[in-house]
Write a protein that holds these residues in place. Structure first.
Motif, PDB file in Angstrom:
ATOM      1  N   GLY A 138     -19.540  -2.692 -12.281  1.00  0.00           N
ATOM      2  CA  GLY A 138     -19.523  -2.483 -13.724  1.00  0.00           C
ATOM      3  C   GLY A 138     -18.265  -3.052 -14.348  1.00  0.00           C
ATOM      4  N   ALA A 139     -17.686  -2.316 -15.287  1.00  0.00           N
ATOM      5  CA  ALA A 139     -16.493  -2.775 -15.990  1.00  0.00           C
ATOM      6  C   ALA A 139     -15.212  -2.422 -15.241  1.00  0.00           C
ATOM      7  N   SER A 140     -15.330  -1.746 -14.128  1.00  0.00           N
ATOM      8  CA  SER A 140     -14.155  -1.333 -13.369  1.00  0.00           C
ATOM      9  C   SER A 140     -13.369  -2.541 -12.884  1.00  0.00           C
ATOM     10  N   SER A 141     -12.048  -2.450 -12.984  1.00  0.00           N
ATOM     11  CA  SER A 141     -11.199  -3.520 -12.474  1.00  0.00           C
ATOM     12  C   SER A 141     -10.673  -3.190 -11.082  1.00  0.00           C
ATOM     13  N   GLU A 142     -11.068  -2.040 -10.559  1.00  0.00           N
ATOM     14  CA  GLU A 142     -10.604  -1.625  -9.241  1.00  0.00           C
ATOM     15  C   GLU A 142     -11.725  -1.799  -8.222  1.00  0.00           C
ATOM     16  N   CYS A 143     -11.820  -3.001  -7.710  1.00  0.00           N
ATOM     17  CA  CYS A 143     -12.846  -3.301  -6.723  1.00  0.00           C
ATOM     18  C   CYS A 143     -12.397  -4.494  -5.905  1.00  0.00           C
ATOM     19  N   VAL A 144     -13.255  -4.995  -5.088  1.00  0.00           N
ATOM     20  CA  VAL A 144     -12.949  -6.204  -4.332  1.00  0.00           C
ATOM     21  C   VAL A 144     -13.813  -7.345  -4.849  1.00  0.00           C
ATOM     22  N   GLU A 145     -13.343  -8.546  -4.616  1.00  0.00           N
ATOM     23  CA  GLU A 145     -14.091  -9.740  -4.981  1.00  0.00           C
ATOM     24  C   GLU A 145     -14.373 -10.536  -3.716  1.00  0.00           C
ATOM     25  N   VAL A 146     -15.457 -11.279  -3.734  1.00  0.00           N
ATOM     26  CA  VAL A 146     -15.893 -12.055  -2.578  1.00  0.00           C
ATOM     27  C   VAL A 146     -16.076 -13.512  -2.982  1.00  0.00           C
ATOM     28  N   SER A 147     -15.682 -14.398  -2.090  1.00  0.00           N
ATOM     29  CA  SER A 147     -15.935 -15.824  -2.243  1.00  0.00           C
ATOM     30  C   SER A 147     -16.678 -16.266  -0.995  1.00  0.00           C
ATOM     31  N   GLU A 148     -17.881 -16.785  -1.183  1.00  0.00           N
ATOM     32  CA  GLU A 148     -18.720 -17.155  -0.044  1.00  0.00           C
ATOM     33  C   GLU A 148     -18.764 -18.666   0.111  1.00  0.00           C
ATOM     34  N   GLY A 149     -18.767 -19.108   1.353  1.00  0.00           N
ATOM     35  CA  GLY A 149     -18.818 -20.535   1.654  1.00  0.00           C
ATOM     36  C   GLY A 149     -18.768 -20.717   3.149  1.00  0.00           C
ATOM     37  N   THR A 150     -17.966 -21.667   3.610  1.00  0.00           N
ATOM     38  CA  THR A 150     -17.845 -21.903   5.045  1.00  0.00           C
ATOM     39  C   THR A 150     -17.253 -20.695   5.759  1.00  0.00           C
ATOM     40  N   LYS A 191      -6.992  -6.142  -8.103  1.00  0.00           N
ATOM     41  CA  LYS A 191      -5.695  -5.765  -8.685  1.00  0.00           C
ATOM     42  C   LYS A 191      -4.578  -6.690  -8.219  1.00  0.00           C
ATOM     43  N   SER A 192      -4.759  -7.361  -7.083  1.00  0.00           N
ATOM     44  CA  SER A 192      -3.734  -8.248  -6.530  1.00  0.00           C
ATOM     45  C   SER A 192      -4.382  -9.534  -6.008  1.00  0.00           C
ATOM     46  N   PRO A 193      -4.927 -10.350  -6.893  1.00  0.00           N
ATOM     47  CA  PRO A 193      -5.690 -11.519  -6.446  1.00  0.00           C
ATOM     48  C   PRO A 193      -4.860 -12.567  -5.697  1.00  0.00           C
ATOM     49  N   ARG A 194      -3.550 -12.555  -5.859  1.00  0.00           N
ATOM     50  CA  ARG A 194      -2.714 -13.526  -5.165  1.00  0.00           C
ATOM     51  C   ARG A 194      -2.168 -12.985  -3.844  1.00  0.00           C
ATOM     52  N   ALA A 195      -2.460 -11.737  -3.554  1.00  0.00           N
ATOM     53  CA  ALA A 195      -2.017 -11.130  -2.299  1.00  0.00           C
ATOM     54  C   ALA A 195      -2.878 -11.633  -1.145  1.00  0.00           C
ATOM     55  N   ALA A 196      -2.609 -11.137   0.019  1.00  0.00           N
ATOM     56  CA  ALA A 196      -3.360 -11.552   1.212  1.00  0.00           C
ATOM     57  C   ALA A 196      -4.852 -11.270   1.049  1.00  0.00           C
ATOM     58  N   MET A 197      -5.657 -12.127   1.680  1.00  0.00           N
ATOM     59  CA  MET A 197      -7.106 -11.980   1.660  1.00  0.00           C
ATOM     60  C   MET A 197      -7.609 -11.752   3.074  1.00  0.00           C
ATOM     61  N   LEU A 198      -8.769 -11.155   3.166  1.00  0.00           N
ATOM     62  CA  LEU A 198      -9.467 -11.052   4.442  1.00  0.00           C
ATOM     63  C   LEU A 198     -10.393 -12.252   4.558  1.00  0.00           C
ATOM     64  N   SER A 199     -10.555 -12.742   5.762  1.00  0.00           N
ATOM     65  CA  SER A 199     -11.401 -13.903   6.006  1.00  0.00           C
ATOM     66  C   SER A 199     -12.329 -13.601   7.173  1.00  0.00           C
TER      67      SER A 199
END
Length: 56
Positions: free
Chosen positions: A12-24, A32-40
């Motif tokens: 929904g409108a919540s800003s407290e969640c995770v985002e996903v990028s799909e590809g290879t 909340k910290s998009p420039r921090a470490a990511m899981l792969s």
């Protein structure tokens, strides 16, 4: 190449969640910290996880 990051429609409108990028590989980051470490994860492992969750 990966797609742009997106969050679940369930968030929904919540800003407290995770985002996903799909590809290879599948990348996961905190909105909340998009420039921090990511899981792969290898894409096949991400698909297997989603399938297992869907089966619950």
């Amino acid at each position: 190449m990966n797609s742009e990051f997106h969050k679940s429609s369930y968030s929904g409108a919540s800003s407290e969640c995770v985002e996903v990028s799909e590809g290879t590989v599948t990348l996961i980051r905190d909105t909340k910290s998009p420039r921090a470490a990511m899981l792969s994860f290898p894409t096949r492992e991400w698909i297997a996880l989603l399938s297992d969750i869907d089966a619950l």
